[in-house]
Design an enzyme around this catalytic site. Structure first.
Site, PDB file in Angstrom:
ATOM      1  N   ASN A 115     -29.400  10.673  15.663  1.00  0.00           N
ATOM      2  CA  ASN A 115     -28.325  11.603  16.009  1.00  0.00           C
ATOM      3  C   ASN A 115     -26.984  10.882  16.147  1.00  0.00           C
ATOM      4  O   ASN A 115     -26.937   9.704  16.493  1.00  0.00           O
ATOM      5  CB  ASN A 115     -28.671  12.338  17.314  1.00  0.00           C
ATOM      6  CG  ASN A 115     -29.969  13.139  17.167  1.00  0.00           C
ATOM      7  OD1 ASN A 115     -30.395  13.427  16.057  1.00  0.00           O
ATOM      8  ND2 ASN A 115     -30.620  13.435  18.281  1.00  0.00           N
ATOM      9  N   HIS A 155     -27.451   6.006  12.687  1.00  0.00           N
ATOM     10  CA  HIS A 155     -26.537   6.652  11.726  1.00  0.00           C
ATOM     11  C   HIS A 155     -25.111   6.742  12.231  1.00  0.00           C
ATOM     12  O   HIS A 155     -24.330   7.529  11.729  1.00  0.00           O
ATOM     13  CB  HIS A 155     -27.070   8.052  11.378  1.00  0.00           C
ATOM     14  CG  HIS A 155     -28.417   8.022  10.729  1.00  0.00           C
ATOM     15  ND1 HIS A 155     -29.309   9.066  10.801  1.00  0.00           N
ATOM     16  CD2 HIS A 155     -29.038   7.049  10.022  1.00  0.00           C
ATOM     17  CE1 HIS A 155     -30.413   8.739  10.139  1.00  0.00           C
ATOM     18  NE2 HIS A 155     -30.281   7.526   9.673  1.00  0.00           N
ATOM     19  N   SER A 201     -37.800  15.856  11.693  1.00  0.00           N
ATOM     20  CA  SER A 201     -38.643  16.401  10.622  1.00  0.00           C
ATOM     21  C   SER A 201     -39.366  15.273   9.891  1.00  0.00           C
ATOM     22  O   SER A 201     -40.285  15.508   9.130  1.00  0.00           O
ATOM     23  CB  SER A 201     -37.792  17.199   9.634  1.00  0.00           C
ATOM     24  OG  SER A 201     -36.766  16.356   9.112  1.00  0.00           O
TER      25      SER A 201
HETATM   26  C1  BV8 Z   1     -30.501   4.352   2.608  1.00  0.00           C
HETATM   27  C2  BV8 Z   1     -25.499  10.945   9.518  1.00  0.00           C
HETATM   28  C3  BV8 Z   1     -30.593   2.445   1.278  1.00  0.00           C
HETATM   29  C4  BV8 Z   1     -24.594  11.837   8.726  1.00  0.00           C
HETATM   30  C5  BV8 Z   1     -27.635  11.120   8.335  1.00  0.00           C
HETATM   31  C6  BV8 Z   1     -31.845   8.667  -3.534  1.00  0.00           C
HETATM   32  C7  BV8 Z   1     -30.593   8.062  -3.510  1.00  0.00           C
HETATM   33  C8  BV8 Z   1     -30.114   7.437  -2.378  1.00  0.00           C
HETATM   34  C9  BV8 Z   1     -30.898   7.399  -1.238  1.00  0.00           C
HETATM   35  C10 BV8 Z   1     -32.119   8.020  -1.282  1.00  0.00           C
HETATM   36  C11 BV8 Z   1     -32.607   8.648  -2.400  1.00  0.00           C
HETATM   37  N1  BV8 Z   1     -33.853   9.138  -2.095  1.00  0.00           N
HETATM   38  C12 BV8 Z   1     -34.138   8.856  -0.821  1.00  0.00           C
HETATM   39  C13 BV8 Z   1     -33.113   8.167  -0.340  1.00  0.00           C
HETATM   40  C14 BV8 Z   1     -33.002   7.662   0.970  1.00  0.00           C
HETATM   41  C15 BV8 Z   1     -32.172   8.674   1.762  1.00  0.00           C
HETATM   42  C16 BV8 Z   1     -33.077   9.784   2.226  1.00  0.00           C
HETATM   43  O1  BV8 Z   1     -33.849   9.555   3.132  1.00  0.00           O
HETATM   44  N2  BV8 Z   1     -32.985  10.958   1.618  1.00  0.00           N
HETATM   45  C17 BV8 Z   1     -33.870  12.037   2.055  1.00  0.00           C
HETATM   46  C18 BV8 Z   1     -33.129  13.343   1.948  1.00  0.00           C
HETATM   47  C19 BV8 Z   1     -35.134  11.961   1.209  1.00  0.00           C
HETATM   48  N3  BV8 Z   1     -31.690   7.899   2.867  1.00  0.00           N
HETATM   49  C20 BV8 Z   1     -30.498   7.314   2.791  1.00  0.00           C
HETATM   50  O2  BV8 Z   1     -29.692   7.484   1.908  1.00  0.00           O
HETATM   51  C21 BV8 Z   1     -30.212   6.342   3.938  1.00  0.00           C
HETATM   52  N4  BV8 Z   1     -29.723   5.122   3.389  1.00  0.00           N
HETATM   53  O3  BV8 Z   1     -31.626   4.665   2.302  1.00  0.00           O
HETATM   54  O4  BV8 Z   1     -29.871   3.210   2.182  1.00  0.00           O
HETATM   55  C22 BV8 Z   1     -30.274   3.015  -0.075  1.00  0.00           C
HETATM   56  C23 BV8 Z   1     -28.978   3.004  -0.501  1.00  0.00           C
HETATM   57  C24 BV8 Z   1     -28.689   3.476  -1.779  1.00  0.00           C
HETATM   58  C25 BV8 Z   1     -29.719   3.940  -2.591  1.00  0.00           C
HETATM   59  C26 BV8 Z   1     -31.041   3.977  -2.127  1.00  0.00           C
HETATM   60  C27 BV8 Z   1     -31.322   3.517  -0.876  1.00  0.00           C
HETATM   61  C28 BV8 Z   1     -29.159   6.919   4.853  1.00  0.00           C
HETATM   62  C29 BV8 Z   1     -29.727   8.116   5.575  1.00  0.00           C
HETATM   63  C30 BV8 Z   1     -28.779   8.531   6.684  1.00  0.00           C
HETATM   64  C31 BV8 Z   1     -28.090   9.821   6.308  1.00  0.00           C
HETATM   65  N5  BV8 Z   1     -27.258  10.262   7.439  1.00  0.00           N
HETATM   66  N6  BV8 Z   1     -26.886  11.448   9.402  1.00  0.00           N
HETATM   67  C32 BV8 Z   1     -24.492  13.192   9.365  1.00  0.00           C
HETATM   68  O5  BV8 Z   1     -25.201  13.490  10.335  1.00  0.00           O
HETATM   69  O6  BV8 Z   1     -23.652  13.969   8.865  1.00  0.00           O
HETATM   70  S1  BV8 Z   1     -29.187  11.769   8.197  1.00  0.00           S
HETATM   71  C33 BV8 Z   1     -29.179  13.245   9.051  1.00  0.00           C
HETATM   72  O7  BV8 Z   1     -30.259  13.999   8.550  1.00  0.00           O
HETATM   73  C34 BV8 Z   1     -29.504  13.072  10.494  1.00  0.00           C
HETATM   74  O8  BV8 Z   1     -28.891  11.974  11.071  1.00  0.00           O
HETATM   75  C35 BV8 Z   1     -30.985  12.952  10.514  1.00  0.00           C
HETATM   76  O9  BV8 Z   1     -31.387  11.640  10.319  1.00  0.00           O
HETATM   77  C36 BV8 Z   1     -31.364  13.732   9.320  1.00  0.00           C
HETATM   78  C37 BV8 Z   1     -31.916  15.056   9.773  1.00  0.00           C
HETATM   79  O10 BV8 Z   1     -33.175  14.733  10.175  1.00  0.00           O
HETATM   80  P1  BV8 Z   1     -33.672  15.191  11.628  1.00  0.00           P
HETATM   81  O11 BV8 Z   1     -32.901  14.491  12.681  1.00  0.00           O
HETATM   82  O12 BV8 Z   1     -35.133  15.043  11.615  1.00  0.00           O
HETATM   83  O13 BV8 Z   1     -33.259  16.693  11.726  1.00  0.00           O
HETATM   84  P2  BV8 Z   1     -33.925  17.882  10.959  1.00  0.00           P
HETATM   85  O14 BV8 Z   1     -32.957  18.987  11.049  1.00  0.00           O
HETATM   86  O15 BV8 Z   1     -34.426  17.416   9.648  1.00  0.00           O
HETATM   87  O16 BV8 Z   1     -35.217  18.218  11.850  1.00  0.00           O
HETATM   88  C38 BV8 Z   1     -35.054  18.691  13.155  1.00  0.00           C
HETATM   89  C39 BV8 Z   1     -36.431  18.685  13.761  1.00  0.00           C
HETATM   90  O17 BV8 Z   1     -36.315  19.115  15.105  1.00  0.00           O
HETATM   91  C40 BV8 Z   1     -37.397  19.657  13.061  1.00  0.00           C
HETATM   92  O18 BV8 Z   1     -38.628  19.006  12.853  1.00  0.00           O
HETATM   93  C41 BV8 Z   1     -37.570  20.776  14.103  1.00  0.00           C
HETATM   94  O19 BV8 Z   1     -38.875  21.313  14.095  1.00  0.00           O
HETATM   95  C42 BV8 Z   1     -37.341  20.031  15.393  1.00  0.00           C
HETATM   96  N7  BV8 Z   1     -36.896  20.854  16.518  1.00  0.00           N
HETATM   97  C43 BV8 Z   1     -36.200  22.019  16.481  1.00  0.00           C
HETATM   98  N8  BV8 Z   1     -35.976  22.436  17.758  1.00  0.00           N
HETATM   99  C44 BV8 Z   1     -36.517  21.495  18.593  1.00  0.00           C
HETATM  100  C45 BV8 Z   1     -37.099  20.486  17.807  1.00  0.00           C
HETATM  101  N9  BV8 Z   1     -37.714  19.415  18.336  1.00  0.00           N
HETATM  102  C46 BV8 Z   1     -37.775  19.332  19.684  1.00  0.00           C
HETATM  103  N10 BV8 Z   1     -37.235  20.256  20.507  1.00  0.00           N
HETATM  104  C47 BV8 Z   1     -36.606  21.342  19.997  1.00  0.00           C
HETATM  105  N11 BV8 Z   1     -36.079  22.265  20.836  1.00  0.00           N
END
Ligand code: BV8
Length: 261
Positions: free
Chosen positions: A105, A122, A200
């Site tokens: 976060n 992040h 997630s």
């Molecule tokens: C990297 C900051 C090396 C910004 C964020 C192709 C090209 C390039 C990269 C990739 C690629 N394929 C994959 C990748 C890697 C990529 C990636 O993971 N992509 C995903 C989509 C597959 N990652 C990256 O790019 C990372 N860097 O790998 O560098 C690299 C470099 C170049 C090329 C290759 C590799 C950087 C990732 C960081 C991105 N920045 N945030 C901003 O916020 O604006 S990520 C952002 O999304 C958040 O920070 C967080 O991490 C993510 C969301 O995830 P969650 O926090 O889990 O939130 P989400 O909404 O998904 O889920 C919420 C959960 O809460 C749910 O499960 C829900 O059920 C639950 N919930 C709901 N209510 C409650 C609850 N839980 C408890 N209590 C409740 N009441």
């Protein structure tokens, strides 16, 4: 509502921990009124996919659109306060004499709740920097000191003059800060019980961290009302909201410790 027997089971797992830790995602801040990444952001932003805006390419393509997206999210986060889930984690840190939180976060609510060992993988949305890091990586920019037209997209960098000031967060396709990664990796090697809260389990490398901890012998306790990509790998899944579950977990741990806390 998560059964008391499951809460007690989690407390028995957590109570003897010598190096407890947590990995948190957007779900832990949901009960502070901050939409998660997967929630459809309301109004204007319901039309855009955050993952398509949170990239350097989107910023280069349309600096104003991305800057305004973050200004909108800053507006949502500014009034947000820590919820009972954040506060429960700060209390666990006090009870165990330490509980590092690896968070995805960018809202700084763990620090606001009093947690002292927060690893912000992040970055933080409240901090800005020059997109070109013109004075070195990073080149922080305090936009409160810059007079600029708020309707005109990002402010000019006070050093290089380019109107490319950006939030100091990690975008998709960008490397995570080496210091944060190193700190997180140290936790993964030592932790014996990791709470996996409100994520997630999709975004890498954060999503692999609980599994790396498990490979080093840690037990995983997930707190999430819904199934995540990690649920089938954890030792115990508390299927409820963290703001309700975590305070109950703290109470159950305290009971086991004879309320010594
Ligand atoms: C990297 C900051 C090396 C910004 C964020 C192709 C090209 C390039 C990269 C990739 C690629 N394929 C994959 C990748 C890697 C990529 C990636 O993971 N992509 C995903 C989509 C597959 N990652 C990256 O790019 C990372 N860097 O790998 O560098 C690299 C470099 C170049 C090329 C290759 C590799 C950087 C990732 C960081 C991105 N920045 N945030 C901003 O916020 O604006 S990520 C952002 O999304 C958040 O920070 C967080 O991490 C993510 C969301 O995830 P969650 O926090 O889990 O939130 P989400 O909404 O998904 O889920 C919420 C959960 O809460 C749910 O499960 C829900 O059920 C639950 N919930 C709901 N209510 C409650 C609850 N839980 C408890 N209590 C409740 N009441």
């Amino acid at each position: 509502m998560v059964s008391q027997s499951k809460i007690d089971q989690a407390a028995r797992l957590l109570h003897p921990a010598k190096h407890p830790s947590a990995l948190t995602g957007a779900g832990v801040s949901k009960e502070s009124g901050i939409p998660t990444f997967r929630d459809a952001l309301d109004g204007l932003w319901a039309r855009f996919n955050p993952q398509e805006l949170a990239t350097p390419f989107a910023f280069l393509q349309n600096p104003k659109l991305v800057w305004d997206f973050y200004e909108y999210r800053r507006q949502l986060m500014r009034p947000a306060k820590p919820n009972p889930g954040h506060r429960a984690l700060a209390e666990l840190e006090r009870i165990f004499g330490g509980l590092p939180i690896i968070t995805q976060n960018i809202d700084a609510l763990h620090e606001d709740a009093g947690s002292a060992q927060v690893i912000a993988l992040h970055g933080k949305i409240a901090v800005n920097k020059c997109f070109y890091n013109c004075q070195g990586d990073p080149t922080p920019v305090d936009v409160s000191k810059i007079a600029y037209d708020q309707n005109d997209g990002p402010p000019p960098c006070p050093h290089c003059g380019r109107k490319m000031v950006r939030p100091a967060v990690v975008w998709f396709g960008e490397m995570l800060p080496p210091a944060a990664l190193a700190a997180a990796r140290a936790v993964l090697h030592t932790t014996d019980v990791m709470l996996v809260i409100g994520t997630s389990g999709i975004v890498q490398p954060a999503a692999s961290m609980p599994l790396l901890a498990q490979d080093s012998g840690a037990a995983l306790i997930e707190v999430n009302p819904y199934e995540s990509e990690l649920t089938d790998r954890v030792d115990l899944w508390l299927d409820g909201p963290s703001g309700e579950v975590l305070p109950r977990l703290v109470a159950a741990v305290k009971k086991l410790r004879g309320n010594a806390g």
